[in-house]
Design a protein around this motif. Sequence first.
Motif, PDB file in Angstrom:
ATOM      1  N   PRO A 116       0.807  -1.230   0.000  1.00 11.50           N
ATOM      2  CA  PRO A 116       0.000   0.000   0.000  1.00 11.50           C
ATOM      3  C   PRO A 116       0.839   1.278   0.000  1.00 11.50           C
ATOM      4  O   PRO A 116       0.406   2.300  -0.526  1.00 11.50           O
ATOM      5  CB  PRO A 116      -0.822  -0.121   1.282  1.00 11.50           C
ATOM      6  N   TYR A 117       2.037   1.237   0.557  1.00 10.60           N
ATOM      7  CA  TYR A 117       2.898   2.418   0.676  1.00 10.60           C
ATOM      8  C   TYR A 117       3.919   2.536  -0.448  1.00 10.60           C
ATOM      9  O   TYR A 117       4.631   3.523  -0.547  1.00 10.60           O
ATOM     10  CB  TYR A 117       3.624   2.414   2.022  1.00 10.60           C
ATOM     11  N   GLY A 118       4.052   1.496  -1.301  1.00 10.80           N
ATOM     12  CA  GLY A 118       5.023   1.533  -2.386  1.00 10.80           C
ATOM     13  C   GLY A 118       5.476   0.146  -2.780  1.00 10.80           C
ATOM     14  O   GLY A 118       4.776  -0.838  -2.551  1.00 10.80           O
ATOM     15  N   ARG A 119       6.645   0.057  -3.359  1.00  8.56           N
ATOM     16  CA  ARG A 119       7.231  -1.231  -3.746  1.00  8.56           C
ATOM     17  C   ARG A 119       8.388  -1.487  -2.799  1.00  8.56           C
ATOM     18  O   ARG A 119       9.201  -0.597  -2.537  1.00  8.56           O
ATOM     19  CB  ARG A 119       7.703  -1.168  -5.198  1.00  8.56           C
ATOM     20  N   ASP A 120       8.507  -2.719  -2.322  1.00  6.51           N
ATOM     21  CA  ASP A 120       9.373  -2.980  -1.179  1.00  6.51           C
ATOM     22  C   ASP A 120       9.954  -4.390  -1.269  1.00  6.51           C
ATOM     23  O   ASP A 120       9.321  -5.297  -1.784  1.00  6.51           O
ATOM     24  CB  ASP A 120       8.474  -2.805   0.053  1.00  6.51           C
ATOM     25  N   CYS A 121      11.180  -4.545  -0.769  1.00  6.38           N
ATOM     26  CA  CYS A 121      11.813  -5.861  -0.654  1.00  6.38           C
ATOM     27  C   CYS A 121      12.694  -5.858   0.591  1.00  6.38           C
ATOM     28  O   CYS A 121      12.874  -4.823   1.228  1.00  6.38           O
ATOM     29  CB  CYS A 121      12.622  -6.192  -1.905  1.00  6.38           C
ATOM     30  N   GLY A 122      13.232  -7.009   0.946  1.00  4.81           N
ATOM     31  CA  GLY A 122      14.015  -7.070   2.173  1.00  4.81           C
ATOM     32  C   GLY A 122      15.184  -8.031   2.085  1.00  4.81           C
ATOM     33  O   GLY A 122      15.161  -9.002   1.326  1.00  4.81           O
ATOM     34  N   PHE A 123      16.206  -7.710   2.873  1.00  5.96           N
ATOM     35  CA  PHE A 123      17.364  -8.592   3.011  1.00  5.96           C
ATOM     36  C   PHE A 123      17.876  -8.477   4.437  1.00  5.96           C
ATOM     37  O   PHE A 123      17.423  -7.629   5.204  1.00  5.96           O
ATOM     38  CB  PHE A 123      18.455  -8.256   1.989  1.00  5.96           C
ATOM     39  N   ARG A 124      18.788  -9.363   4.791  1.00  4.61           N
ATOM     40  CA  ARG A 124      19.392  -9.315   6.121  1.00  4.61           C
ATOM     41  C   ARG A 124      20.900  -9.173   5.969  1.00  4.61           C
ATOM     42  O   ARG A 124      21.481  -9.677   5.019  1.00  4.61           O
ATOM     43  CB  ARG A 124      19.017 -10.571   6.900  1.00  4.61           C
ATOM     44  N   ASP A 125      21.499  -8.462   6.918  1.00  6.14           N
ATOM     45  CA  ASP A 125      22.946  -8.305   6.878  1.00  6.14           C
ATOM     46  C   ASP A 125      23.604  -9.543   7.499  1.00  6.14           C
ATOM     47  O   ASP A 125      22.911 -10.423   8.013  1.00  6.14           O
ATOM     48  CB  ASP A 125      23.373  -6.982   7.520  1.00  6.14           C
ATOM     49  N   PRO A 126      24.935  -9.647   7.466  1.00 11.79           N
ATOM     50  CA  PRO A 126      25.598 -10.838   8.000  1.00 11.79           C
ATOM     51  C   PRO A 126      25.329 -11.099   9.485  1.00 11.79           C
ATOM     52  O   PRO A 126      25.445 -12.234   9.945  1.00 11.79           O
ATOM     53  CB  PRO A 126      27.088 -10.565   7.762  1.00 11.79           C
ATOM     54  N   SER A 127      24.951 -10.059  10.242  1.00  5.06           N
ATOM     55  CA  SER A 127      24.633 -10.239  11.663  1.00  5.06           C
ATOM     56  C   SER A 127      23.187 -10.664  11.875  1.00  5.06           C
ATOM     57  O   SER A 127      22.826 -11.095  12.959  1.00  5.06           O
ATOM     58  CB  SER A 127      24.903  -8.947  12.440  1.00  5.06           C
ATOM     59  N   GLY A 128      22.343 -10.510  10.862  1.00  8.62           N
ATOM     60  CA  GLY A 128      20.940 -10.886  10.965  1.00  8.62           C
ATOM     61  C   GLY A 128      19.971  -9.727  10.951  1.00  8.62           C
ATOM     62  O   GLY A 128      18.755  -9.933  10.925  1.00  8.62           O
ATOM     63  N   ASN A 129      20.461  -8.484  10.976  1.00  9.23           N
ATOM     64  CA  ASN A 129      19.580  -7.317  10.986  1.00  9.23           C
ATOM     65  C   ASN A 129      18.725  -7.264   9.723  1.00  9.23           C
ATOM     66  O   ASN A 129      19.211  -7.555   8.629  1.00  9.23           O
ATOM     67  CB  ASN A 129      20.400  -6.023  11.078  1.00  9.23           C
ATOM     68  N   ASN A 130      17.462  -6.874   9.894  1.00  9.49           N
ATOM     69  CA  ASN A 130      16.556  -6.707   8.764  1.00  9.49           C
ATOM     70  C   ASN A 130      16.801  -5.367   8.104  1.00  9.49           C
ATOM     71  O   ASN A 130      16.880  -4.340   8.771  1.00  9.49           O
ATOM     72  CB  ASN A 130      15.097  -6.735   9.249  1.00  9.49           C
ATOM     73  N   ILE A 131      16.898  -5.382   6.786  1.00  8.15           N
ATOM     74  CA  ILE A 131      17.028  -4.161   6.007  1.00  8.15           C
ATOM     75  C   ILE A 131      15.890  -4.171   4.982  1.00  8.15           C
ATOM     76  O   ILE A 131      15.720  -5.146   4.246  1.00  8.15           O
ATOM     77  CB  ILE A 131      18.386  -4.076   5.282  1.00  8.15           C
ATOM     78  N   ARG A 132      15.121  -3.094   4.955  1.00  9.18           N
ATOM     79  CA  ARG A 132      14.043  -2.946   3.977  1.00  9.18           C
ATOM     80  C   ARG A 132      14.485  -1.957   2.926  1.00  9.18           C
ATOM     81  O   ARG A 132      15.109  -0.927   3.255  1.00  9.18           O
ATOM     82  CB  ARG A 132      12.764  -2.419   4.652  1.00  9.18           C
ATOM     83  N   LEU A 133      14.180  -2.229   1.693  1.00  6.76           N
ATOM     84  CA  LEU A 133      14.502  -1.361   0.572  1.00  6.76           C
ATOM     85  C   LEU A 133      13.176  -1.001  -0.081  1.00  6.76           C
ATOM     86  O   LEU A 133      12.482  -1.879  -0.602  1.00  6.76           O
ATOM     87  CB  LEU A 133      15.427  -2.075  -0.404  1.00  6.76           C
ATOM     88  N   THR A 134      12.810   0.269  -0.036  1.00 10.38           N
ATOM     89  CA  THR A 134      11.462   0.697  -0.404  1.00 10.38           C
ATOM     90  C   THR A 134      11.463   1.837  -1.413  1.00 10.38           C
ATOM     91  O   THR A 134      12.218   2.801  -1.280  1.00 10.38           O
ATOM     92  CB  THR A 134      10.703   1.151   0.858  1.00 10.38           C
ATOM     93  N   GLN A 135      10.621   1.700  -2.396  1.00  9.06           N
ATOM     94  CA  GLN A 135      10.310   2.778  -3.336  1.00  9.06           C
ATOM     95  C   GLN A 135       8.939   3.290  -2.891  1.00  9.06           C
ATOM     96  O   GLN A 135       7.915   2.635  -3.111  1.00  9.06           O
ATOM     97  CB  GLN A 135      10.250   2.234  -4.757  1.00  9.06           C
ATOM     98  N   LEU A 136       8.928   4.429  -2.214  1.00  8.97           N
ATOM     99  CA  LEU A 136       7.689   4.945  -1.645  1.00  8.97           C
ATOM    100  C   LEU A 136       6.758   5.478  -2.721  1.00  8.97           C
ATOM    101  O   LEU A 136       7.190   6.082  -3.697  1.00  8.97           O
ATOM    102  CB  LEU A 136       7.988   6.044  -0.627  1.00  8.97           C
ATOM    103  N   ARG A 137       5.488   5.267  -2.506  1.00  8.38           N
ATOM    104  CA  ARG A 137       4.449   5.778  -3.391  1.00  8.38           C
ATOM    105  C   ARG A 137       3.897   7.030  -2.756  1.00  8.38           C
ATOM    106  O   ARG A 137       3.771   7.136  -1.536  1.00  8.38           O
ATOM    107  CB  ARG A 137       3.339   4.710  -3.492  1.00  8.38           C
ATOM    108  N   GLU A 138       3.559   8.016  -3.589  1.00  7.59           N
ATOM    109  CA  GLU A 138       2.947   9.224  -3.038  1.00  7.59           C
ATOM    110  C   GLU A 138       1.594   8.862  -2.447  1.00  7.59           C
ATOM    111  O   GLU A 138       0.808   8.147  -3.051  1.00  7.59           O
ATOM    112  CB  GLU A 138       2.778  10.284  -4.118  1.00  7.59           C
ATOM    113  N   MET A 139       1.344   9.346  -1.261  1.00  5.51           N
ATOM    114  CA  MET A 139       0.095   9.020  -0.559  1.00  5.51           C
ATOM    115  C   MET A 139      -0.903  10.151  -0.733  1.00  5.51           C
ATOM    116  O   MET A 139      -0.605  11.274  -0.728  1.00  5.51           O
ATOM    117  CB  MET A 139       0.350   8.784   0.921  1.00  5.51           C
TER     118      MET A 139
END
Length: 139
Positions: A116-139
């Motif tokens: 609903p907020y845009g296009r989004d994907c996710g990955f984790r760093d070598p320690s396990g932290n969640n990283i989100r990569l988002t292309q925001l859509r105008e609301m």
Amino acid sequence: MIRIATAQLWVHDQEEALAFYTKSVGLEVRSDVTLPEMGNFRWLTVSPAGQEDVAIVLMAIPGPPVLDAETEAQVRELTAKGAAGTVFLTTDDCDAAYAELSARGVEFNEEPTDRPYGRDCGFRDPSGNNIRLTQLREM
């Protein structure tokens, strides 16, 4: 005026995290200072090119006396599970950034998906932290 300067991620290994965030994700080093007078404490920060006013601190998980051994183990475990924090990165083109980072060896646990907020994907760093990569859509 109050502004955000840094956000912190716990990392298991600062050298591994530094290589991942600079070589794989493409961020730049903002600070890398080791303080011998503080037991060789290392202040290590990274941020995207052109965004010098905000940085991510890649903080080694401290042991005693900062954290007792039990708490240190808990923080390590929670970080590895991805439960210790998330950083949200934005991009103008989620699919292009996904392809570029994938080519650099970043392993995504979620492919680009419309939300609903845009296009989004996710990955984790070598320690396990969640990283989100988002292309925001105008609301």
